[in-house]
Write an enzyme that holds these catalytic residues in place. Sequence first.
Site, mmCIF file in Angstrom:
data_model
loop_
_atom_site.group_PDB
_atom_site.id
_atom_site.type_symbol
_atom_site.label_atom_id
_atom_site.label_comp_id
_atom_site.label_asym_id
_atom_site.label_seq_id
_atom_site.Cartn_x
_atom_site.Cartn_y
_atom_site.Cartn_z
ATOM 1 N N ARG A 154 0.816 -1.221 0.000
ATOM 2 C CA ARG A 154 0.000 0.000 0.000
ATOM 3 C C ARG A 154 0.851 1.274 0.000
ATOM 4 N NH1 ARG A 154 -4.596 -1.945 4.106
ATOM 5 N NH2 ARG A 154 -2.720 -2.742 5.081
ATOM 6 N N LYS A 197 2.453 -19.501 4.207
ATOM 7 C CA LYS A 197 1.748 -20.074 5.337
ATOM 8 C C LYS A 197 1.393 -18.967 6.322
ATOM 9 C CE LYS A 197 3.998 -20.511 9.060
ATOM 10 N NZ LYS A 197 5.067 -19.661 9.578
ATOM 11 N N ASP A 241 6.050 -23.979 2.022
ATOM 12 C CA ASP A 241 6.489 -24.321 3.369
ATOM 13 C C ASP A 241 7.999 -24.337 3.269
ATOM 14 O OD1 ASP A 241 7.521 -25.887 5.561
ATOM 15 O OD2 ASP A 241 5.439 -26.354 6.016
ATOM 16 N N HIS A 242 8.651 -23.307 3.806
ATOM 17 C CA HIS A 242 10.067 -23.151 3.475
ATOM 18 C C HIS A 242 10.940 -24.292 4.014
ATOM 19 C CE1 HIS A 242 10.568 -21.202 7.449
ATOM 20 N NE2 HIS A 242 11.846 -21.477 7.323
ATOM 21 N N LYS A 246 14.579 -26.731 2.471
ATOM 22 C CA LYS A 246 15.873 -26.951 3.125
ATOM 23 C C LYS A 246 16.522 -28.198 2.544
ATOM 24 C CE LYS A 246 14.556 -24.735 7.474
ATOM 25 N NZ LYS A 246 15.394 -23.566 7.687
ATOM 26 N N GLU A 277 14.234 -22.638 18.570
ATOM 27 C CA GLU A 277 14.807 -21.343 18.193
ATOM 28 C C GLU A 277 15.263 -20.623 19.446
ATOM 29 O OE1 GLU A 277 12.574 -19.254 14.892
ATOM 30 O OE2 GLU A 277 10.955 -20.220 15.996
ATOM 31 N N ASP A 284 1.947 -21.723 13.919
ATOM 32 C CA ASP A 284 3.112 -21.115 13.275
ATOM 33 C C ASP A 284 4.120 -22.163 12.798
ATOM 34 O OD1 ASP A 284 4.737 -18.825 12.567
ATOM 35 O OD2 ASP A 284 6.025 -19.323 14.266
ATOM 36 N N HIS A 300 5.650 -26.753 9.250
ATOM 37 C CA HIS A 300 7.037 -27.216 9.116
ATOM 38 C C HIS A 300 7.270 -28.573 9.786
ATOM 39 C CE1 HIS A 300 7.380 -23.203 7.789
ATOM 40 N NE2 HIS A 300 7.709 -22.631 8.928
ATOM 41 N N LYS A 343 10.134 -21.220 20.967
ATOM 42 C CA LYS A 343 11.003 -20.049 20.880
ATOM 43 C C LYS A 343 11.694 -19.852 22.233
ATOM 44 C CE LYS A 343 8.506 -17.606 17.230
ATOM 45 N NZ LYS A 343 9.451 -17.776 16.131
HETATM 46 C C1 BG6 Z 1 8.571 -19.342 10.174
HETATM 47 C C2 BG6 Z 1 7.860 -18.980 11.449
HETATM 48 O O1 BG6 Z 1 7.709 -19.998 9.307
HETATM 49 O O2 BG6 Z 1 9.667 -20.178 10.487
HETATM 50 C C3 BG6 Z 1 8.803 -18.289 12.412
HETATM 51 O O3 BG6 Z 1 6.776 -18.109 11.152
HETATM 52 C C4 BG6 Z 1 10.039 -19.124 12.631
HETATM 53 O O4 BG6 Z 1 8.167 -18.020 13.643
HETATM 54 C C5 BG6 Z 1 10.642 -19.577 11.308
HETATM 55 O O5 BG6 Z 1 10.967 -18.318 13.326
HETATM 56 C C6 BG6 Z 1 11.739 -20.586 11.540
HETATM 57 O O6 BG6 Z 1 12.380 -20.846 10.328
HETATM 58 P P1 BG6 Z 1 13.890 -21.333 10.297
HETATM 59 O O7 BG6 Z 1 14.158 -21.591 8.868
HETATM 60 O O8 BG6 Z 1 14.711 -20.211 10.866
HETATM 61 O O9 BG6 Z 1 13.955 -22.557 11.153
#
Ligand code: BG6
Length: 491
Positions: free
Chosen positions: A46, A149, A178-179, A183, A217, A236, A241, A341
């Site tokens: 925006r 996501k 889904d990243h 990996k 994390e 989350d 993941h 976390k």
């Molecule tokens: C994201 C979450 O999808 O993945 C975050 O929204 C999280 O909260 C992150 O920190 C963790 O990703 P990675 O690749 O650092 O393990």
Amino acid sequence: RVISPQCLVIFGASGDLTHRKLIPALFELYLQRRIPSEFGIVGCARRPWTDNEFREKMKVKLSNKISGKETEWEQFSNYLFYEPVDLQQSDHVVRLSKRLNEIDKKQATHGNRTFYLSVSPNFYASGCKALKEAGLLDDPKKSRLVIEKPFGRDYSSAKKLNKIVQSCAEENQIYRIDHYLGKETVQNILVLRFANTIFEPIWNRNYISSVQITSSETVGVEDRAGYYESSGALRDMLQNHMTQMLAVTAMEPPGKFEPEAIRNEKAKVLQASKLADENEPWNCCIRGQYGEGGNISNQLKGYRQEDGVNSNSTTETYIATKVFVDNWRWQGVPFYLRTGKRLPKRLGEIVLTFKDVPVHLFESTIINPAPNQLILRIQPNEGATFKFEVKSPGSGMKSRPVEMEFSYDESFGEPSDEGYVRLLADAMLSDPTLFTRSDEVEAAWKLYTPLIELMDNSPWKLPIYNYESMTWGPPESDQLLSKDNIFWRRP
Ligand code: BG6
């Protein structure tokens, strides 16, 4: 592979993900010479920025990554464009469509486009509809839609969202990202399992006694309280993941290495998965929230003291649960999943613990000898460790555990690409293998429905235990395993 000529249109270009992950991934692809000259990246949000302002903002945000590669950045930044767009305003989308036509001509991208929705999940449905109405998704060969996501908030909202998205685009145009699947080490699970003979015969209930999947994390909520407060660790991390890691670990070998063959197998595993105690889910789940912690030089706030967090918040920042995959291969093998976390280490790993030997012929040199374990390290220090027993040197016949190591860094000498590099390239190359299909997303939500219902309707039955920052979650989470006479691995 070099990406085909196209425009990548990023909605939510002023947001975190764009400068933290997407633009760095695209710059990396550029450095790897995988971006063709016929290419454009169109940031949309925006804010009333110009192309040059967008380029400048990205330059500042990425300064660490650009350092030493200033010339390359200058060339790369010629690909960056910006168009102010509010997806809720149809005239904005019409204007965007015209701008894309101009950029198409300038960059020779032939109307080939990937749209990336990196906006608040509340706008996924309306965003897709707006693109559809403007005719931007009409050609399934030329337009792709990438959706971040979380895809839905629960089973029914995910189903509803799938329906809407599928009414705007064909399933093979939709890339639910889904990243974790990007990996290297998550993909390596497939290669390890299906390119070797020695693992598959023992990859089942006859030899494996339990599986632990951890993603921990050290960071807290950072500046994402607005999103995280309504999300929490289940939505989350766990539903997406963690559950994708479970699917890749537990799936059957696909007939071919083809997108649908792989996604069929993953969907089947998720459909066969259920919480260890669906009727009394509080018996198989522990939630936690980080409190204060750290040390004198680094005092850490508790979650409820973080900026933007409700001081009575009941959002979980830690969750651990026990799941069974109810099929022939895995019947009775517990899968323990935990994520949180502000834990002591940044770590992603999958630990397969094998059954004990039937007879102990040798005395061990350690007090609690552990059975064989295969540890797949997702991050950091990507690789794998196999723990087994050998004869301890010297007289007598005592056994002692040792570790056999494989490290990506040592074997290949170069760091693996970030997940987003792989996934952005795959989406732009129309390869959906590493993206989650509608049935997988729905099955993953369905799996956690008993927990979500408790959390929404009678949260007191699923209490939130406090844990000190930089500890391994609430002590109660140990009981989830100790009931079964096992322990979380503490690397
Ligand atoms: C994201 C979450 O999808 O993945 C975050 O929204 C999280 O909260 C992150 O920190 C963790 O990703 P990675 O690749 O650092 O393990």
